[in-house]
Design a protein around this motif. Sequence first.
Motif, short mmCIF file in Angstrom:
data_model
loop_
_atom_site.label_atom_id
_atom_site.label_comp_id
_atom_site.label_asym_id
_atom_site.label_seq_id
_atom_site.Cartn_x
_atom_site.Cartn_y
_atom_site.Cartn_z
N VAL A 143 -29.58 -3.51 88.79
CA VAL A 143 -29.35 -4.04 87.44
C VAL A 143 -28.42 -5.25 87.50
O VAL A 143 -28.55 -6.18 86.69
CB VAL A 143 -28.79 -2.95 86.49
N GLY A 144 -27.51 -5.27 88.46
CA GLY A 144 -26.64 -6.43 88.66
C GLY A 144 -27.40 -7.62 89.22
O GLY A 144 -27.14 -8.78 88.86
N GLN A 145 -28.37 -7.34 90.10
CA GLN A 145 -29.19 -8.42 90.66
C GLN A 145 -30.04 -9.08 89.56
O GLN A 145 -30.12 -10.31 89.48
CB GLN A 145 -30.09 -7.85 91.76
N TYR A 146 -30.67 -8.24 88.73
CA TYR A 146 -31.48 -8.78 87.64
C TYR A 146 -30.61 -9.58 86.67
O TYR A 146 -30.99 -10.65 86.19
CB TYR A 146 -32.17 -7.65 86.88
N ALA A 147 -29.43 -9.04 86.36
CA ALA A 147 -28.53 -9.71 85.43
C ALA A 147 -28.03 -11.04 86.00
O ALA A 147 -27.92 -12.04 85.27
CB ALA A 147 -27.34 -8.81 85.10
N GLN A 148 -27.75 -11.06 87.29
CA GLN A 148 -27.32 -12.31 87.92
C GLN A 148 -28.43 -13.37 87.83
O GLN A 148 -28.16 -14.53 87.53
CB GLN A 148 -26.94 -12.08 89.38
N THR B 120 -27.93 -16.81 85.77
CA THR B 120 -28.09 -18.05 86.54
C THR B 120 -29.10 -18.97 85.86
O THR B 120 -28.86 -20.17 85.71
CB THR B 120 -28.55 -17.73 87.97
N LYS B 121 -30.22 -18.40 85.41
CA LYS B 121 -31.24 -19.20 84.73
C LYS B 121 -30.72 -19.77 83.41
O LYS B 121 -31.13 -20.85 82.99
CB LYS B 121 -32.50 -18.36 84.49
N HIS C 5 -35.73 -13.07 84.64
CA HIS C 5 -35.38 -12.32 85.85
C HIS C 5 -36.64 -11.80 86.52
O HIS C 5 -37.73 -11.82 85.92
CB HIS C 5 -34.43 -11.16 85.52
N SER C 6 -36.49 -11.33 87.74
CA SER C 6 -37.63 -10.72 88.44
C SER C 6 -38.13 -9.52 87.66
O SER C 6 -37.36 -8.87 86.94
CB SER C 6 -37.20 -10.27 89.84
#
Length: 251
Positions: A141-146, A150-151, A207-208
């Motif tokens: 969930v942190g990866q998706y949020a990052q 970023t975008k 996000h991905s």
Amino acid sequence: MLALLISWNLFKNFSSVDTLQRTSLNVSAAISLSKALGEIKTVYQSSNPNFTINYNFGASGALEQQIQQGAPVDVFFSAATNPMDALQQSNLLINDTRRNLLTNRLVLISPKNGVALSDFKQLTDARIKKIAFGEPKSVPVGQYAQEMLTKLGLWQQLQAKLVLGNNVRQVLTFVESGNVDAGIVYATDATASDKVTVLLTAAENLHSPIVYPLAVIKNSRNPAAAKAFVDFLGGDQAKIVFQKYGFGIVR
């Protein structure tokens, strides 16, 4: 002699039954799945009383590392494809058992009666002091949020405000307690709590894709039983439970 033979046969039969009763599966799963899988366990074990399901819930990246290091796991159910890809590249999966099963959404939440935001860019406002966030290196969930921040051009601006959690449930707890002003979690976790308010849902193109894959681990002690459980998780009975907790089903 006959009595001895009968006793031996009875012993073998009881031993066989006892062995069946003690057969267990170790399932490592993303902590966002805990409530749904808890209910599914009850359903599955009622129809398969000879098997016990043991869950190990945590951040998908941390669970993947445990499996890489030899943890005795039969089934892995991840909240992102990257940890599963890493296991596949390490040749640790029974490949024909891997499938993408569930989807989820990313939401911004605040404590109940907390701050109101109408745009993710408002996270930069001075009134937002702390934002609960999954550790991007190990928590999907942190990866998706990052990726999302970023975008949106906000990632660098928000660094000083981030309070990192070891998994999505810890992020949710930070918000529920009021120790932070906002947090980013899965929609399924937010809807399960009456202590938070969902402020915004992230557009999926930021996000991905949030996809939950599962597979049987090659070193499973009982691959046949593990495959049967994976098939059950992909079946209609389990899907009804997943949808009840807010998950989408991969088509």
